[in-house]
Design a protein around this motif. Sequence first.
Motif, PDB file in Angstrom:
ATOM      1  N   GLU A  33       2.903   9.829   5.062  1.00  0.00           N
ATOM      2  CA  GLU A  33       4.301  10.099   4.732  1.00  0.00           C
ATOM      3  C   GLU A  33       4.491  11.540   4.262  1.00  0.00           C
ATOM      4  OE1 GLU A  33       6.355   7.373   2.267  1.00  0.00           O
ATOM      5  OE2 GLU A  33       6.006   5.645   3.572  1.00  0.00           O
ATOM      6  N   GLN A  34       3.555  12.024   3.461  1.00  0.00           N
ATOM      7  CA  GLN A  34       3.661  13.392   2.969  1.00  0.00           C
ATOM      8  C   GLN A  34       3.482  14.418   4.083  1.00  0.00           C
ATOM      9  OE1 GLN A  34       4.439  14.724  -0.100  1.00  0.00           O
ATOM     10  NE2 GLN A  34       5.098  12.645  -0.604  1.00  0.00           N
ATOM     11  N   ALA A  35       2.840  13.991   5.175  1.00  0.00           N
ATOM     12  CA  ALA A  35       2.663  14.879   6.326  1.00  0.00           C
ATOM     13  C   ALA A  35       3.781  14.698   7.350  1.00  0.00           C
ATOM     14  CB  ALA A  35       1.309  14.623   6.981  1.00  0.00           C
ATOM     15  N   GLY A  36       4.801  13.908   7.005  1.00  0.00           N
ATOM     16  CA  GLY A  36       5.927  13.708   7.906  1.00  0.00           C
ATOM     17  C   GLY A  36       5.801  12.497   8.796  1.00  0.00           C
ATOM     18  N   GLY A  37       4.760  11.678   8.560  1.00  0.00           N
ATOM     19  CA  GLY A  37       4.555  10.483   9.355  1.00  0.00           C
ATOM     20  C   GLY A  37       5.051   9.231   8.658  1.00  0.00           C
TER      21      GLY A  37
ATOM     22  N   GLU B 163       0.036  -9.240  -4.895  1.00  0.00           N
ATOM     23  CA  GLU B 163       0.176 -10.481  -5.649  1.00  0.00           C
ATOM     24  C   GLU B 163      -1.006 -10.631  -6.609  1.00  0.00           C
ATOM     25  OE1 GLU B 163       0.734 -13.826  -3.102  1.00  0.00           O
ATOM     26  OE2 GLU B 163       2.037 -12.731  -1.730  1.00  0.00           O
ATOM     27  N   LYS B 164      -0.689 -10.993  -7.843  1.00  0.00           N
ATOM     28  CA  LYS B 164      -1.726 -11.077  -8.862  1.00  0.00           C
ATOM     29  C   LYS B 164      -2.800 -12.081  -8.480  1.00  0.00           C
ATOM     30  CE  LYS B 164      -2.146 -10.939 -13.895  1.00  0.00           C
ATOM     31  NZ  LYS B 164      -1.387 -10.912 -15.164  1.00  0.00           N
ATOM     32  N   GLU B 165      -2.403 -13.168  -7.813  1.00  0.00           N
ATOM     33  CA  GLU B 165      -3.343 -14.216  -7.444  1.00  0.00           C
ATOM     34  C   GLU B 165      -4.403 -13.702  -6.457  1.00  0.00           C
ATOM     35  OE1 GLU B 165      -0.071 -14.409  -7.213  1.00  0.00           O
ATOM     36  OE2 GLU B 165       0.369 -15.652  -8.966  1.00  0.00           O
ATOM     37  N   LYS B 166      -4.057 -12.685  -5.678  1.00  0.00           N
ATOM     38  CA  LYS B 166      -4.980 -12.175  -4.666  1.00  0.00           C
ATOM     39  C   LYS B 166      -5.849 -11.036  -5.186  1.00  0.00           C
ATOM     40  CE  LYS B 166      -2.048 -13.585  -0.807  1.00  0.00           C
ATOM     41  NZ  LYS B 166      -1.317 -13.172   0.414  1.00  0.00           N
ATOM     42  N   GLY B 167      -5.522 -10.508  -6.367  1.00  0.00           N
ATOM     43  CA  GLY B 167      -6.360  -9.493  -6.984  1.00  0.00           C
ATOM     44  C   GLY B 167      -6.276  -8.136  -6.325  1.00  0.00           C
ATOM     45  N   ILE B 168      -7.235  -7.280  -6.666  1.00  0.00           N
ATOM     46  CA  ILE B 168      -7.179  -5.893  -6.214  1.00  0.00           C
ATOM     47  C   ILE B 168      -7.615  -5.715  -4.760  1.00  0.00           C
ATOM     48  CG2 ILE B 168      -7.536  -5.020  -8.548  1.00  0.00           C
ATOM     49  CD1 ILE B 168     -10.435  -4.438  -7.770  1.00  0.00           C
ATOM     50  N   HIS B 169      -8.155  -6.762  -4.153  1.00  0.00           N
ATOM     51  CA  HIS B 169      -8.654  -6.635  -2.786  1.00  0.00           C
ATOM     52  C   HIS B 169      -7.672  -7.178  -1.749  1.00  0.00           C
ATOM     53  CE1 HIS B 169     -12.385  -5.419  -4.608  1.00  0.00           C
ATOM     54  NE2 HIS B 169     -12.531  -6.585  -5.205  1.00  0.00           N
ATOM     55  N   VAL B 170      -6.407  -7.322  -2.130  1.00  0.00           N
ATOM     56  CA  VAL B 170      -5.396  -7.842  -1.214  1.00  0.00           C
ATOM     57  C   VAL B 170      -5.356  -6.990   0.055  1.00  0.00           C
ATOM     58  CG1 VAL B 170      -3.574  -6.494  -2.335  1.00  0.00           C
ATOM     59  CG2 VAL B 170      -2.973  -8.509  -0.995  1.00  0.00           C
ATOM     60  N   ARG B 171      -5.156  -7.638   1.185  1.00  0.00           N
ATOM     61  CA  ARG B 171      -5.180  -6.968   2.489  1.00  0.00           C
ATOM     62  C   ARG B 171      -3.788  -6.994   3.125  1.00  0.00           C
ATOM     63  NH1 ARG B 171     -10.938  -7.707   4.396  1.00  0.00           N
ATOM     64  NH2 ARG B 171     -11.992  -8.879   2.760  1.00  0.00           N
ATOM     65  N   VAL B 172      -3.541  -6.009   3.983  1.00  0.00           N
ATOM     66  CA  VAL B 172      -2.271  -5.954   4.717  1.00  0.00           C
ATOM     67  C   VAL B 172      -2.509  -5.432   6.129  1.00  0.00           C
ATOM     68  CG1 VAL B 172      -0.760  -5.640   2.707  1.00  0.00           C
ATOM     69  CG2 VAL B 172      -1.769  -3.633   3.839  1.00  0.00           C
ATOM     70  N   PRO B 173      -1.721  -5.921   7.114  1.00  0.00           N
ATOM     71  CA  PRO B 173      -1.741  -5.270   8.430  1.00  0.00           C
ATOM     72  C   PRO B 173      -1.317  -3.818   8.247  1.00  0.00           C
ATOM     73  CG  PRO B 173      -0.562  -7.365   8.506  1.00  0.00           C
ATOM     74  CD  PRO B 173      -0.792  -7.058   7.062  1.00  0.00           C
ATOM     75  N   THR B 174      -1.942  -2.906   8.986  1.00  0.00           N
ATOM     76  CA  THR B 174      -1.744  -1.481   8.718  1.00  0.00           C
ATOM     77  C   THR B 174      -1.507  -0.696  10.002  1.00  0.00           C
ATOM     78  OG1 THR B 174      -3.143  -1.603   6.749  1.00  0.00           O
ATOM     79  CG2 THR B 174      -2.831   0.582   7.728  1.00  0.00           C
ATOM     80  N   PHE B 175      -0.399   0.065   9.998  1.00  0.00           N
ATOM     81  CA  PHE B 175      -0.064   0.946  11.111  1.00  0.00           C
ATOM     82  C   PHE B 175       0.332   2.304  10.531  1.00  0.00           C
ATOM     83  CE2 PHE B 175       1.009  -3.428  12.167  1.00  0.00           C
ATOM     84  CZ  PHE B 175       0.268  -3.622  13.322  1.00  0.00           C
ATOM     85  N   LEU B 176      -0.332   3.347  10.985  1.00  0.00           N
ATOM     86  CA  LEU B 176      -0.141   4.688  10.445  1.00  0.00           C
ATOM     87  C   LEU B 176       0.015   5.689  11.581  1.00  0.00           C
ATOM     88  CD1 LEU B 176      -3.193   4.411   8.038  1.00  0.00           C
ATOM     89  CD2 LEU B 176      -0.820   4.352   7.264  1.00  0.00           C
ATOM     90  N   GLY B 177       0.901   6.667  11.404  1.00  0.00           N
ATOM     91  CA  GLY B 177       0.969   7.681  12.444  1.00  0.00           C
ATOM     92  C   GLY B 177       2.291   8.412  12.527  1.00  0.00           C
ATOM     93  N   SER B 178       2.571   8.918  13.716  1.00  0.00           N
ATOM     94  CA  SER B 178       3.799   9.671  13.967  1.00  0.00           C
ATOM     95  C   SER B 178       5.009   8.764  13.754  1.00  0.00           C
ATOM     96  CB  SER B 178       3.797  10.211  15.403  1.00  0.00           C
ATOM     97  OG  SER B 178       2.723  11.105  15.610  1.00  0.00           O
ATOM     98  N   PRO B 179       6.083   9.309  13.195  1.00  0.00           N
ATOM     99  CA  PRO B 179       7.221   8.441  12.844  1.00  0.00           C
ATOM    100  C   PRO B 179       7.816   7.706  14.032  1.00  0.00           C
ATOM    101  CG  PRO B 179       7.790  10.770  12.635  1.00  0.00           C
ATOM    102  CD  PRO B 179       6.311  10.712  12.798  1.00  0.00           C
TER     103      PRO B 179
ATOM    104  N   GLY C  89       1.625  14.561  -3.711  1.00  0.00           N
ATOM    105  CA  GLY C  89       3.044  14.220  -3.662  1.00  0.00           C
ATOM    106  C   GLY C  89       3.946  15.364  -3.253  1.00  0.00           C
ATOM    107  N   ASN C  90       3.352  16.453  -2.795  1.00  0.00           N
ATOM    108  CA  ASN C  90       4.156  17.605  -2.377  1.00  0.00           C
ATOM    109  C   ASN C  90       3.510  18.247  -1.152  1.00  0.00           C
ATOM    110  OD1 ASN C  90       6.137  19.578  -2.362  1.00  0.00           O
ATOM    111  ND2 ASN C  90       5.049  20.900  -3.808  1.00  0.00           N
ATOM    112  N   GLY C  91       3.416  17.483  -0.078  1.00  0.00           N
ATOM    113  CA  GLY C  91       2.783  17.965   1.132  1.00  0.00           C
ATOM    114  C   GLY C  91       1.310  17.593   1.196  1.00  0.00           C
TER     115      GLY C  91
END
Length: 217
Positions: free
Chosen positions: A165-169, A184-200, A53-55
């Motif tokens: 995010e911690q790396a500035g992205g 969502e509780k109904e979907k449990g711990i394996h809930v999925r999401v579309p994912t995009f990561l990178g430069s801001p 949480g700090n870089g």
Amino acid sequence: PVGTIFGIYKVPEGIQRGEKGYSMDMFLQRGTNMVAAGYCLYSATTVLVLTMGNGVHGFTLDPDSNTFLQTHPNMCIPNVGHIYSFNEAYFRGYSEPVQKFLNNMKAAGTMNGKPISARHVGAMVADVHNVLINGGIYGYPATADNKEGKLRLLYESAPMAMIMEQAGGAGSTGVGRILDVLPEKEKGIHVRVPTFLGSPENVFELDQFHRFYGEEE
């Protein structure tokens, strides 16, 4: 190369642990409740990338002493990058915003003074690490067959989003910040999401394509 991803969450106050010492409510949290996240990349060398949480800091395993040595202090992703890491075998199944974004990026020819380049190993840790070092965007979108994508929020997407995010992205689902998603509780711990990561700037542009070309609610 393959890898391991982890996220450490703080147990919310007032949670009843149940007979087994835990409850589902301990796990179904927003990524903003993580206190640490990281990944290990196993390749020619073993690299540990960690944030508390700090870089973001990177460590490389020294096989002689069997210890991790800090080799990448204060890691920062470039503000914009020329790399895109998507599995284009599924291109026809991507939504219109994602298709238009990819076509636009490829048509640009260059970005940040470098030729646009596709880099996709197929292992999330390796692909995200490459984007973190060189800049650009990693994407695992939803498809026609997998409406929520295939990456798990709690232990894949959210930890990687915290690192970015911690790396500035940035980390986005295309329509919002990954770390703000409440499972969502109904979907449990394996809930999925579309994912995009990178430069801001790359992720912001992807979000704008979703805003202008996405389906209306």
